[in-house]
Design a protein around this motif. Structure first.
Motif, mmCIF file in Angstrom:
data_model
loop_
_atom_site.group_PDB
_atom_site.id
_atom_site.type_symbol
_atom_site.label_atom_id
_atom_site.label_comp_id
_atom_site.label_asym_id
_atom_site.label_seq_id
_atom_site.Cartn_x
_atom_site.Cartn_y
_atom_site.Cartn_z
ATOM 1 N N UNK A 1 -7.814 84.364 32.581
ATOM 2 C CA UNK A 1 -7.790 85.699 33.122
ATOM 3 C C UNK A 1 -7.377 85.720 34.594
ATOM 4 N N UNK A 2 -7.887 84.788 35.371
ATOM 5 C CA UNK A 2 -7.620 84.806 36.796
ATOM 6 C C UNK A 2 -6.576 83.777 37.166
ATOM 7 N N UNK A 3 -5.811 84.124 38.192
ATOM 8 C CA UNK A 3 -4.721 83.246 38.605
ATOM 9 C C UNK A 3 -5.227 81.889 39.046
ATOM 10 N N UNK A 163 -12.879 96.519 33.345
ATOM 11 C CA UNK A 163 -13.223 95.957 34.646
ATOM 12 C C UNK A 163 -12.021 95.135 35.070
ATOM 13 N N UNK A 164 -11.376 95.568 36.152
ATOM 14 C CA UNK A 164 -10.117 94.953 36.582
ATOM 15 C C UNK A 164 -10.114 94.763 38.101
ATOM 16 N N UNK A 165 -9.492 93.685 38.538
ATOM 17 C CA UNK A 165 -9.381 93.435 39.970
ATOM 18 C C UNK A 165 -8.512 94.500 40.632
ATOM 19 N N UNK A 166 -8.944 94.957 41.795
ATOM 20 C CA UNK A 166 -8.329 96.105 42.457
ATOM 21 C C UNK A 166 -6.957 95.752 43.049
ATOM 22 N N UNK A 167 -5.943 96.285 42.456
ATOM 23 C CA UNK A 167 -4.585 96.070 42.971
ATOM 24 C C UNK A 167 -4.394 96.757 44.320
ATOM 25 N N UNK A 168 -5.146 97.824 44.556
ATOM 26 C CA UNK A 168 -5.018 98.587 45.795
ATOM 27 C C UNK A 168 -5.519 97.814 47.015
ATOM 28 N N UNK A 169 -6.259 96.747 46.790
ATOM 29 C CA UNK A 169 -6.915 96.040 47.897
ATOM 30 C C UNK A 169 -6.282 94.660 48.102
ATOM 31 N N UNK A 170 -5.474 94.477 49.135
ATOM 32 C CA UNK A 170 -4.822 93.178 49.365
ATOM 33 C C UNK A 170 -5.795 92.062 49.724
ATOM 34 N N UNK A 175 -3.825 86.852 42.214
ATOM 35 C CA UNK A 175 -2.400 87.138 42.133
ATOM 36 C C UNK A 175 -2.149 88.543 41.594
ATOM 37 N N UNK A 176 -1.064 89.146 42.043
ATOM 38 C CA UNK A 176 -0.809 90.561 41.762
ATOM 39 C C UNK A 176 -0.745 90.878 40.278
ATOM 40 N N UNK A 177 -0.190 89.974 39.469
ATOM 41 C CA UNK A 177 -0.075 90.291 38.048
ATOM 42 C C UNK A 177 -1.426 90.267 37.334
ATOM 43 N N UNK A 178 -2.457 89.810 38.024
ATOM 44 C CA UNK A 178 -3.799 89.808 37.460
ATOM 45 C C UNK A 178 -4.674 90.918 38.054
ATOM 46 N N UNK A 179 -4.044 91.892 38.669
ATOM 47 C CA UNK A 179 -4.750 93.057 39.202
ATOM 48 C C UNK A 179 -4.247 94.315 38.500
#
Length: 215
Positions: A1-3, A163-170, A175-179
């Motif tokens: 799931x996570x990079x 439940x997903x990692x926040x793409x809005x928060x750098x 990694x971006x494809x996992x947000x």
């Protein structure tokens, strides 16, 4: 799931969601199971807080979709109590074996294991109070087909929770494809009959996005 657990997996596959154009992330393999159970996960992701926010009741019927090592599965089983039921699904038999061993070790008996498919969670219709996907939706290889089957599996007043990692928060170190952003979820799942009921932002790195099926 996570990079972090996907080092060596190569560049992101350029399969894209047909509605949003989002790159679909690769799936975590069984070799990543230990990372899911890392001791620091509570501090980094606050899963106990996430479970509390779901508002589960004794007797609820829940599916943990893409359950991985069963980290959330066992916690869900305790939350719904002996009168409730959890169906844990995963594509990989190796993950299901890990969950089976965990159930025996922790003496949990209200969990059913199901091997899903890339285009089908293999769940009975009109059965579930809650469908939960923890850092899983963004990996779906056939998201639209899969989501339509999720809709069929819900009770009339049931909830789908991502439940997903926040793409809005750098600052989130993934990694971006996992947000996923809230706007991406709204666009993609809205196209297949779901609406966002609410977004709960109480976790360090992730959104809790609660969706309901439209009429």
């Amino acid at each position: 799931m996570l990079a972090v657990a996907l080092v060596g997996a190569g560049a992101a596959q350029q399969r894209r969601h047909p509605v949003s154009g989002r790159v679909l992330a690769p799936t975590m393999g069984v070799e990543g199971a230990a990372w899911l159970d890392r001791p620091e996960r509570e501090a980094e992701e606050a899963p106990s807080k996430a479970i509390a926010e779901l508002g589960l009741k004794p007797g609820d019927v829940v599916a943990d979709i893409g359950a991985g090592s069963g980290y959330y599965t066992i916690r869900l089983a305790r939350a719904v109590g002996p009168t409730g039921r959890v169906v844990a699904t995963d594509l990989q038999p190796g993950m299901l074996e890990i969950i089976k061993a965990r159930m025996a070790r922790e003496k949990v008996s209200n969990v059913e294991l199901v091997q899903g498919r890339a285009d089908d969670p293999v769940l009975p219709a009109k059965t579930f109070d809650l469908l939960l996907m923890v850092d899983v939706y963004h990996e779906l290889a056939a998201p639209q087909v899969f989501v339509r089957k999720l809709k069929e599996a819900l009770k009339r007043d049931g909830r789908l929770v991502l439940i997903e990692f926040r793409r809005e928060d750098p600052r989130v170190p993934i990694r971006e494809e996992h947000k996923m952003s809230v706007s991406q979820v709204r666009e993609e799942l809205g196209a297949d009959g779901f609406r966002i009921d609410r977004v709960i932002d109480v976790l360090p790195w992730q959104h809790i996005i609660v969706l309901r099926a439209g009429e």
